[in-house]
Design a protein around this motif. Structure first.
Motif, PDB file in Angstrom:
ATOM      1  N   GLY A  85     106.375 -66.919  80.536  1.00  0.00           N
ATOM      2  CA  GLY A  85     106.484 -66.297  81.656  1.00  0.00           C
ATOM      3  C   GLY A  85     105.406 -66.226  82.677  1.00  0.00           C
ATOM      4  N   GLN A  86     104.484 -67.341  82.361  1.00  0.00           N
ATOM      5  CA  GLN A  86     103.607 -67.652  83.337  1.00  0.00           C
ATOM      6  C   GLN A  86     103.310 -69.065  83.296  1.00  0.00           C
ATOM      7  OE1 GLN A  86     101.037 -65.168  80.835  1.00  0.00           O
ATOM      8  NE2 GLN A  86      99.301 -66.821  80.876  1.00  0.00           N
ATOM      9  N   SER A  87     102.323 -69.585  84.226  1.00  0.00           N
ATOM     10  CA  SER A  87     102.195 -71.008  84.411  1.00  0.00           C
ATOM     11  C   SER A  87     100.927 -71.137  83.311  1.00  0.00           C
ATOM     12  CB  SER A  87     101.626 -71.421  85.836  1.00  0.00           C
ATOM     13  OG  SER A  87     100.437 -70.851  86.163  1.00  0.00           O
ATOM     14  N   MET A  88     100.977 -72.435  83.095  1.00  0.00           N
ATOM     15  CA  MET A  88     100.137 -73.085  81.745  1.00  0.00           C
ATOM     16  C   MET A  88      98.762 -73.734  82.256  1.00  0.00           C
ATOM     17  SD  MET A  88     101.531 -75.232  78.589  1.00  0.00           S
ATOM     18  CE  MET A  88     100.348 -75.683  77.515  1.00  0.00           C
ATOM     19  N   GLU A  89      97.625 -72.969  81.923  1.00  0.00           N
ATOM     20  CA  GLU A  89      96.397 -73.520  82.734  1.00  0.00           C
ATOM     21  C   GLU A  89      96.049 -74.808  81.819  1.00  0.00           C
ATOM     22  OE1 GLU A  89      93.794 -73.949  84.985  1.00  0.00           O
ATOM     23  OE2 GLU A  89      94.945 -72.164  85.199  1.00  0.00           O
ATOM     24  N   MET A  90      95.877 -75.802  82.695  1.00  0.00           N
ATOM     25  CA  MET A  90      95.696 -77.018  82.121  1.00  0.00           C
ATOM     26  C   MET A  90      94.258 -77.599  82.548  1.00  0.00           C
ATOM     27  SD  MET A  90      98.064 -79.063  80.470  1.00  0.00           S
ATOM     28  CE  MET A  90      98.892 -80.415  81.102  1.00  0.00           C
ATOM     29  N   GLY A  91      93.656 -76.756  83.254  1.00  0.00           N
ATOM     30  CA  GLY A  91      92.135 -77.457  83.784  1.00  0.00           C
ATOM     31  C   GLY A  91      92.241 -78.733  84.654  1.00  0.00           C
ATOM     32  N   THR A  92      91.414 -78.786  85.730  1.00  0.00           N
ATOM     33  CA  THR A  92      91.469 -79.772  86.625  1.00  0.00           C
ATOM     34  C   THR A  92      91.021 -81.019  85.887  1.00  0.00           C
ATOM     35  OG1 THR A  92      90.859 -78.173  88.195  1.00  0.00           O
ATOM     36  CG2 THR A  92      91.484 -80.153  89.177  1.00  0.00           C
ATOM     37  N   ILE A  93      91.261 -82.242  86.376  1.00  0.00           N
ATOM     38  CA  ILE A  93      90.396 -83.258  85.672  1.00  0.00           C
ATOM     39  C   ILE A  93      89.634 -83.876  86.905  1.00  0.00           C
ATOM     40  CG2 ILE A  93      91.537 -84.016  83.648  1.00  0.00           C
ATOM     41  CD1 ILE A  93      93.082 -85.944  85.118  1.00  0.00           C
ATOM     42  N   HIS A  94      88.106 -84.215  86.521  1.00  0.00           N
ATOM     43  CA  HIS A  94      87.282 -84.965  87.377  1.00  0.00           C
ATOM     44  C   HIS A  94      87.006 -86.204  87.001  1.00  0.00           C
ATOM     45  CE1 HIS A  94      86.979 -81.015  89.447  1.00  0.00           C
ATOM     46  NE2 HIS A  94      86.922 -80.498  88.401  1.00  0.00           N
ATOM     47  N   ALA A  95      86.565 -87.086  87.757  1.00  0.00           N
ATOM     48  CA  ALA A  95      86.270 -88.360  87.320  1.00  0.00           C
ATOM     49  C   ALA A  95      84.987 -88.500  86.313  1.00  0.00           C
ATOM     50  CB  ALA A  95      85.775 -89.060  88.556  1.00  0.00           C
ATOM     51  N   GLY A  96      84.128 -87.374  86.649  1.00  0.00           N
ATOM     52  CA  GLY A  96      82.973 -87.320  85.606  1.00  0.00           C
ATOM     53  C   GLY A  96      83.490 -87.130  84.424  1.00  0.00           C
ATOM     54  N   ASP A  97      84.528 -86.467  84.008  1.00  0.00           N
ATOM     55  CA  ASP A  97      84.970 -86.103  82.629  1.00  0.00           C
ATOM     56  C   ASP A  97      84.935 -87.473  81.892  1.00  0.00           C
ATOM     57  OD1 ASP A  97      85.125 -83.586  83.210  1.00  0.00           O
ATOM     58  OD2 ASP A  97      87.292 -83.606  84.050  1.00  0.00           O
ATOM     59  N   PHE A  98      85.469 -88.659  82.432  1.00  0.00           N
ATOM     60  CA  PHE A  98      85.728 -89.890  81.709  1.00  0.00           C
ATOM     61  C   PHE A  98      84.448 -90.767  81.758  1.00  0.00           C
ATOM     62  CE2 PHE A  98      89.613 -88.181  83.676  1.00  0.00           C
ATOM     63  CZ  PHE A  98      90.423 -87.937  82.542  1.00  0.00           C
ATOM     64  N   LEU A  99      83.677 -90.297  82.853  1.00  0.00           N
ATOM     65  CA  LEU A  99      82.579 -91.343  83.298  1.00  0.00           C
ATOM     66  C   LEU A  99      81.596 -91.832  81.888  1.00  0.00           C
ATOM     67  CD1 LEU A  99      81.808 -92.856  85.830  1.00  0.00           C
ATOM     68  CD2 LEU A  99      79.810 -91.366  85.962  1.00  0.00           C
ATOM     69  N   ARG A 100      81.199 -90.845  81.413  1.00  0.00           N
ATOM     70  CA  ARG A 100      80.094 -90.938  80.318  1.00  0.00           C
ATOM     71  C   ARG A 100      80.565 -92.069  79.198  1.00  0.00           C
ATOM     72  NH1 ARG A 100      75.191 -88.522  80.813  1.00  0.00           N
ATOM     73  NH2 ARG A 100      74.464 -89.516  78.940  1.00  0.00           N
ATOM     74  N   ARG A 101      81.887 -91.633  78.810  1.00  0.00           N
ATOM     75  CA  ARG A 101      82.533 -92.399  77.790  1.00  0.00           C
ATOM     76  C   ARG A 101      82.940 -93.780  78.105  1.00  0.00           C
ATOM     77  NH1 ARG A 101      86.311 -88.739  77.411  1.00  0.00           N
ATOM     78  NH2 ARG A 101      88.176 -89.909  78.040  1.00  0.00           N
ATOM     79  N   PHE A 102      83.485 -94.051  79.418  1.00  0.00           N
ATOM     80  CA  PHE A 102      83.699 -95.448  80.036  1.00  0.00           C
ATOM     81  C   PHE A 102      82.266 -96.056  79.876  1.00  0.00           C
ATOM     82  CE2 PHE A 102      87.333 -93.837  82.801  1.00  0.00           C
ATOM     83  CZ  PHE A 102      88.162 -93.743  81.624  1.00  0.00           C
ATOM     84  N   CYS A 103      81.137 -95.503  80.587  1.00  0.00           N
ATOM     85  CA  CYS A 103      80.135 -96.241  80.491  1.00  0.00           C
ATOM     86  C   CYS A 103      79.424 -96.808  79.252  1.00  0.00           C
ATOM     87  CB  CYS A 103      78.731 -95.440  81.216  1.00  0.00           C
ATOM     88  SG  CYS A 103      79.223 -95.162  83.189  1.00  0.00           S
ATOM     89  N   SER A 104      79.696 -95.879  78.255  1.00  0.00           N
ATOM     90  CA  SER A 104      78.916 -96.006  77.019  1.00  0.00           C
ATOM     91  C   SER A 104      79.873 -97.093  76.233  1.00  0.00           C
ATOM     92  CB  SER A 104      78.765 -94.737  76.225  1.00  0.00           C
ATOM     93  OG  SER A 104      79.936 -94.596  75.442  1.00  0.00           O
ATOM     94  N   SER A 105      81.022 -96.941  76.430  1.00  0.00           N
ATOM     95  CA  SER A 105      81.778 -98.257  75.867  1.00  0.00           C
ATOM     96  C   SER A 105      81.530 -99.523  76.523  1.00  0.00           C
ATOM     97  CB  SER A 105      83.181 -97.978  75.759  1.00  0.00           C
ATOM     98  OG  SER A 105      83.895 -98.237  77.149  1.00  0.00           O
ATOM     99  N   LEU A 106      80.944 -99.550  77.755  1.00  0.00           N
ATOM    100  CA  LEU A 106      80.670-100.710  78.507  1.00  0.00           C
ATOM    101  C   LEU A 106      79.164-101.207  78.280  1.00  0.00           C
ATOM    102  CD1 LEU A 106      82.297-100.238  81.938  1.00  0.00           C
ATOM    103  CD2 LEU A 106      82.395-102.337  80.580  1.00  0.00           C
ATOM    104  N   GLY A 107      78.403-100.244  77.368  1.00  0.00           N
ATOM    105  CA  GLY A 107      76.883-100.542  77.212  1.00  0.00           C
ATOM    106  C   GLY A 107      76.022-100.512  78.065  1.00  0.00           C
ATOM    107  N   MET A 108      76.469 -99.670  79.280  1.00  0.00           N
ATOM    108  CA  MET A 108      75.541 -99.404  80.476  1.00  0.00           C
ATOM    109  C   MET A 108      74.114 -98.682  80.164  1.00  0.00           C
ATOM    110  SD  MET A 108      78.279 -98.784  83.227  1.00  0.00           S
ATOM    111  CE  MET A 108      77.403 -98.181  84.535  1.00  0.00           C
ATOM    112  N   ALA A 109      73.203 -99.179  80.687  1.00  0.00           N
ATOM    113  CA  ALA A 109      71.761 -98.607  80.736  1.00  0.00           C
ATOM    114  C   ALA A 109      71.669 -97.224  81.432  1.00  0.00           C
ATOM    115  CB  ALA A 109      70.758 -99.572  81.294  1.00  0.00           C
ATOM    116  N   ASN A 110      70.880 -96.386  80.654  1.00  0.00           N
ATOM    117  CA  ASN A 110      70.794 -94.920  81.350  1.00  0.00           C
ATOM    118  C   ASN A 110      70.735 -94.710  82.515  1.00  0.00           C
ATOM    119  OD1 ASN A 110      71.192 -94.094  78.594  1.00  0.00           O
ATOM    120  ND2 ASN A 110      68.837 -93.614  78.259  1.00  0.00           N
ATOM    121  N   GLN A 111      69.902 -95.396  83.336  1.00  0.00           N
ATOM    122  CA  GLN A 111      69.701 -95.326  84.750  1.00  0.00           C
ATOM    123  C   GLN A 111      70.979 -95.426  85.565  1.00  0.00           C
ATOM    124  OE1 GLN A 111      67.027 -93.598  84.823  1.00  0.00           O
ATOM    125  NE2 GLN A 111      66.108 -94.409  86.564  1.00  0.00           N
ATOM    126  N   ALA A 112      71.457 -96.463  85.057  1.00  0.00           N
ATOM    127  CA  ALA A 112      72.898 -96.891  85.688  1.00  0.00           C
ATOM    128  C   ALA A 112      74.141 -95.540  85.510  1.00  0.00           C
ATOM    129  CB  ALA A 112      73.395 -97.936  85.115  1.00  0.00           C
TER     130      ALA A 112
END
Length: 198
Positions: A85-112
């Motif tokens: 009887g209420q709306s379901m809280e899903m949490g907003t998604i932000h680009a930053g949520d995915f960024l670290r994971r994507f960068c690490s699978s591309l093997g990017m340097a820390n500064q980048a």
């Protein structure tokens, strides 16, 4: 599925809870079981603030398609909202949520990676009508173009699950704002001018 994505126990538990609630509903019978399980996992990741893209969930969903998982997700959310009887809280998604994971699978340097994170944060202030995942992919493209270790669009597409054309279009949308979003410590004005025009 959770193990194959390397997800933590709290997400697994949450997905189990969601599944238990849905399992008792008669309306679940005859639906694609793998899609239902995958959708529970997708919702659990969102609720625990560790979102995964539908594409990532799909890659471990034993053949359930993105469309089936998407439909199952809508169905579960609707059913549980009726139930609670209420709306379901899903949490907003932000680009930053995915960024670290994507960068690490591309093997990017820390500064980048750091520069990409700052750029993504700044991009949230702009009115760009693109999904957070597409923005993350386009920012990675820009940052790698500005660094020594350039990445092919194809590789970024594989790492992020975003189609090359979509990355190109998101890049086109972000290009006018590069001076605003790319940290000055990472790239100088003339470097930005040398970025290929979209």
């Amino acid at each position: 599925m959770a193990d194959r994505l390397g997800l933590v126990a709290t997400i697994k538990d949450r997905a189990n809870e969601i599944y238990k609630k849905v399992e008792d509903l008669k309306s679940i019978r005859g639906r694609n079981q793998d899609a239902i399980l995958a959708a529970c996992l997708y919702i659990a990741c969102r609720q625990e603030d560790r979102p995964r893209t539908v594409k990532e969930i799909c890659s471990v969903a034993n053949g359930a398609t993105k469309k089936e998982i998407g439909r199952a997700k809508e169905f579960i959310v609707k059913q549980l909202e009726v139930e609670m009887g209420q709306s379901m809280e899903m949490g907003t998604i932000h680009a930053g949520d995915f960024l670290r994971r994507f960068c690490s699978s591309l093997g990017m340097a820390n500064q980048a990676v750091k520069a990409a994170q700052e750029a993504v944060q700044k991009s949230e202030e702009l009115d760009i009508r693109r999904s957070p995942i597409s923005i993350a992919a386009a920012v990675i493209y820009i940052i790698t173009q500005l660094s020594e270790e350039k990445k092919l669009l194809r590789d970024i597409s594989v790492a992020t699950g975003v189609a090359e054309g979509t990355i190109r279009n998101s890049y086109k949308d972000l290009h006018p704002y590069v001076a605003k979003i790319i940290p000055t410590w990472f790239a100088k004005e003339e470097d930005l001018k040398n970025l290929c025009s979209p």
